[in-house]
Design a protein around this motif. Structure first.
Motif, short mmCIF file in Angstrom:
data_model
loop_
_atom_site.label_atom_id
_atom_site.label_comp_id
_atom_site.label_asym_id
_atom_site.label_seq_id
_atom_site.Cartn_x
_atom_site.Cartn_y
_atom_site.Cartn_z
N GLY A 44 -2.42 -2.00 -3.07
CA GLY A 44 -1.27 -1.85 -3.39
C GLY A 44 -0.49 -0.69 -3.40
O GLY A 44 -1.04 0.39 -3.24
N TYR A 84 -4.88 12.34 4.04
CA TYR A 84 -5.45 11.10 4.43
C TYR A 84 -4.52 10.81 5.79
O TYR A 84 -3.46 11.11 5.94
CB TYR A 84 -5.22 10.01 3.44
CG TYR A 84 -5.90 8.65 3.91
CD1 TYR A 84 -7.26 8.79 3.80
CD2 TYR A 84 -5.28 7.57 4.09
CE1 TYR A 84 -8.20 7.66 4.12
CE2 TYR A 84 -6.06 6.30 4.15
CZ TYR A 84 -7.34 6.38 4.38
OH TYR A 84 -8.43 5.37 4.70
N HIS A 88 -4.76 1.45 -4.48
CA HIS A 88 -5.99 1.12 -3.77
C HIS A 88 -6.93 1.30 -4.89
O HIS A 88 -6.82 1.94 -5.98
CB HIS A 88 -5.82 1.94 -2.79
CG HIS A 88 -7.17 1.73 -1.92
ND1 HIS A 88 -8.38 2.36 -1.99
CD2 HIS A 88 -7.39 0.67 -0.88
CE1 HIS A 88 -9.38 1.79 -1.31
NE2 HIS A 88 -8.60 0.77 -0.48
N LYS A 129 -7.99 4.40 -6.27
CA LYS A 129 -7.26 5.28 -7.24
C LYS A 129 -7.43 5.04 -8.87
O LYS A 129 -8.25 3.83 -9.05
CB LYS A 129 -5.79 5.06 -6.76
CG LYS A 129 -5.65 5.27 -5.35
CD LYS A 129 -5.71 6.83 -5.16
CE LYS A 129 -5.36 7.10 -3.50
NZ LYS A 129 -6.26 6.01 -2.44
N SER A 153 0.94 -1.07 -0.02
CA SER A 153 0.09 -0.02 0.06
C SER A 153 0.69 1.36 0.02
O SER A 153 2.08 1.10 0.31
CB SER A 153 -0.86 0.05 1.34
OG SER A 153 -0.09 0.25 2.44
N CYS A 154 0.20 2.32 -0.32
CA CYS A 154 1.03 3.57 -0.18
C CYS A 154 1.46 3.84 1.31
O CYS A 154 2.42 4.43 1.76
CB CYS A 154 0.12 4.73 -0.60
SG CYS A 154 0.76 6.45 -0.30
N THR A 155 0.31 3.66 2.18
CA THR A 155 0.84 3.56 3.82
C THR A 155 1.97 2.73 4.09
O THR A 155 3.04 3.57 4.64
CB THR A 155 -0.58 3.01 4.54
OG1 THR A 155 -1.90 3.44 4.13
CG2 THR A 155 -0.25 3.32 6.03
N SER A 192 -0.05 4.89 -4.51
CA SER A 192 -1.18 4.02 -3.99
C SER A 192 -1.77 3.59 -5.17
O SER A 192 -1.94 4.09 -6.23
CB SER A 192 -2.41 4.87 -3.24
OG SER A 192 -3.15 4.06 -3.01
N SER A 209 -2.84 8.24 6.82
CA SER A 209 -1.64 7.47 6.23
C SER A 209 -0.29 8.45 6.56
O SER A 209 0.54 7.85 6.90
CB SER A 209 -1.75 6.73 4.98
OG SER A 209 -2.90 6.06 4.82
N ASP A 246 4.07 12.14 -0.92
CA ASP A 246 3.10 11.46 -0.86
C ASP A 246 2.18 11.62 -2.07
O ASP A 246 1.57 12.56 -2.16
CB ASP A 246 2.22 11.74 0.52
CG ASP A 246 0.95 10.66 0.64
OD1 ASP A 246 0.61 10.21 -0.53
OD2 ASP A 246 0.31 10.78 1.59
N ALA A 272 0.02 9.51 -3.61
CA ALA A 272 -1.00 8.46 -3.45
C ALA A 272 -1.90 8.73 -4.60
O ALA A 272 -2.33 7.61 -5.04
CB ALA A 272 -1.52 8.37 -2.16
N GLN A 273 -2.29 9.83 -4.84
CA GLN A 273 -3.63 10.50 -5.78
C GLN A 273 -2.87 10.64 -7.06
O GLN A 273 -3.39 11.19 -7.82
CB GLN A 273 -4.12 11.42 -5.13
CG GLN A 273 -4.71 10.98 -3.74
CD GLN A 273 -5.86 12.00 -3.38
OE1 GLN A 273 -6.01 13.08 -3.95
NE2 GLN A 273 -6.77 11.67 -2.41
N TYR A 290 -11.06 15.06 2.93
CA TYR A 290 -10.44 14.69 4.12
C TYR A 290 -11.02 15.91 5.40
O TYR A 290 -11.16 16.95 5.14
CB TYR A 290 -9.01 15.05 4.12
CG TYR A 290 -8.09 14.57 2.98
CD1 TYR A 290 -8.14 12.97 2.79
CD2 TYR A 290 -7.26 15.23 2.16
CE1 TYR A 290 -7.45 12.37 1.78
CE2 TYR A 290 -6.41 14.66 1.05
CZ TYR A 290 -6.65 13.19 1.11
OH TYR A 290 -5.90 12.47 -0.05
C1 LIG Z 1 -2.81 11.49 0.58
C2 LIG Z 1 -2.99 9.98 0.72
N1 LIG Z 1 -1.90 9.15 1.22
C3 LIG Z 1 -2.08 8.10 1.61
C4 LIG Z 1 -2.98 7.01 1.24
C5 LIG Z 1 -3.12 5.87 1.41
O1 LIG Z 1 -3.06 5.00 0.32
P1 LIG Z 1 -3.25 3.37 0.56
O2 LIG Z 1 -4.59 2.91 0.84
O3 LIG Z 1 -2.51 2.92 -0.84
O4 LIG Z 1 -2.25 2.95 1.61
C6 LIG Z 1 -4.31 7.83 0.51
C7 LIG Z 1 -5.40 7.15 0.39
O5 LIG Z 1 -6.20 7.59 -0.15
C8 LIG Z 1 -4.03 9.46 0.45
O6 LIG Z 1 -5.15 9.89 -0.17
#
Ligand SMILES: Cc1ncc(COP(=O)(O)O)c(C=O)c1O
Length: 399
Positions: free
Chosen positions: A204, A97, A194, A197, A70-72, A192, A99, A168, A170-171, A337
């Motif tokens: 993932g 988010y 997910h 996305k 995951s991105c997390t 990310s 994370s 980050d 992710a998006q 958010y």
């Molecule tokens: C800015 C940001 N960082 C991290 C994440 C987490 O991504 P993941 O679900 O792949 O862990 C998100 C999920 O929407 C996000 O918007």
């Protein structure tokens, strides 16, 4: 004449609810998953993970890409590489988010919330400066909604203060600033994949490593603190436990799906941008009074990936009513958010920031609307019809 709204008891425009998002999955992705299952190697990182990594490394000129769960977890790996001490701070936006800040806590450091900037909807050198103290070790900058933030000035700030910069993204998969991909400017970038996305394999992520000094360490952290990747390359007879880490490896089944998504990405991206553009044009034609402000590139150097189609209203009251009205018409529009400094965890565990007015205003006034390739012509027409039906009432409410 104004039409009665579904929120006031009329029939909704869309009898069948239009979801906010649906991933773009075709037979190609299903075939890829079956092919990997039939092949027998379904753990990771196998040939499919390696292929994703090589493709991104080549296309994005990254020193090393690691596929992850995951991105997390990608953020977590990057922060574990930094060996944070408990008093050390990492500046993060509050409008993000969970994370982004959670990864700092998991790596043993302290997240410090900075405000976002009105135009970029993320951190800038100026907002980071306001949150900076002598204890600061690094910054996580978020590329909001697929629009790369002002990454050059943030990286420059970090270099001047000897801070690490983790993006980050992710998006922002394939969102570009001056032609260069989000996630490739700082020491690390995190992506990310997910299901929410634009490019996905369900769950993932990927860690982009732009500073080669961290490659070995990040590889070990991803694989339970072992040097397994070294032995897999044939450089050691057997692998052993060498550092902290966890199980952050992506399964090859998911990476197989991801390879197909990468094949289809130019088409997915084009469609997303087209639908986003159509939505903005439709809303602009309707919005005679300028009630909506669109989330758009704030600089000519920015190319978005079309991840989010969003507008900002003039007040939280107007936004909340608009969301309820759209949802009653069968359109799943969403807010975004909630500022992290208002969450129970932050209130109980972190020092409160002085004031983050822009984060609070944007969080209270943003609306995300459905805009993705799977929308049918009928659904797109229904979204337009719902906007037309609601707009005169919104105008009345505001004036
Ligand atoms: C800015 C940001 N960082 C991290 C994440 C987490 O991504 P993941 O679900 O792949 O862990 C998100 C999920 O929407 C996000 O918007």
């Amino acid at each position: 004449m104004e039409k009665k709204l579904a929120i006031d008891g009329s029939a909704p425009v869309a009898e069948e609810k239009i979801p906010y998002h649906r991933p773009s999955i075709t037979e190609a992705e299903k075939t890829a998953a079956s092919r990997v299952l039939d092949g027998g190697f379904i753990a990771g990182p196998g040939p499919e993970c390696e292929r994703v990594e090589e493709r991104l490394e080549e296309r994005w000129e990254c020193e090393r890409v690691l596929t992850t769960t995951s991105c997390t977890h990608s953020l977590e790996i990057a922060l574990l590489c930094m060996d944070l001490q408990s008093e050390e701070e990492v500046i993060v936006p509050s409008f993000t988010y969970v994370s982004t800040a959670l990864a700092v806590v998991r790596a043993g450091g302290r997240p410090v919330f900075a405000d976002i900037d009105e135009e970029t909807l993320t951190l800038t050198a100026e907002t980071i400066e306001e949150a900076w103290t002598e204890n600061c070790r690094g910054v996580i900058m978020v590329h909001y909604g697929g629009y790369p933030g002002p990454v050059n000035e943030v990286v420059e700030f970090c270099e001047q203060r000897n801070l690490f910069c983790l993006e980050d993204a992710a998006q922002a998969f394939d969102g570009r600033f001056n032609g260069r991909q989000a996630g490739t400017f700082g020491q690390f970038g995190a992506l990310s994949f997910h299901a929410t996305k634009s490019l996905t394999c369900g769950e993932g992520g990927a860690l982009l490593i732009n500073d080669p000094d961290y490659i070995k360490k990040a590889e070990m952290i991803r694989d339970k603190g072992t040097d397994r990747s070294v032995s897999c390359r044939g450089d050691a007879d057997r692998y052993t436990w060498r550092s902290t880490g966890s199980s952050y490896v992506l399964s090859d089944i998911l990476a197989g799906i991801l390879n197909e998504q990468l094949n289809r990405w130019p088409e997915i991206r084009k469609q997303r941008l087209q639908i986003q553009q159509e939505t903005f044009e439709m809303l602009s034609r309707l919005d005679s009074e300028g009630l909506f402000e669109f989330v758009r590139p704030y600089h000519s150097a920015i190319e978005t990936n079309g991840h989010i189609t969003a507008l900002i209203l003039q007040s939280t009251e107007a936004r909340d009513w608009f969301l309820r009205a759209l949802q009653a018409e069968g359109i799943e529009a969403l807010e975004h958010y909630h500022p992290l400094h208002h969450t129970p965890f932050a209130r109980e565990n972190l020092p409160p920031p002085e004031s983050l007015p822009v984060s609070e205003r944007i969080a209270g006034s943003i609306v995300r609307v459905p805009a993705y390739p799977g929308l049918t012509t009928l659904q797109r027409e229904q979204i337009g019809e719902a906007f037309e039906k609601i707009y005169p009432h919104l105008l009345e409410k505001i004036s």
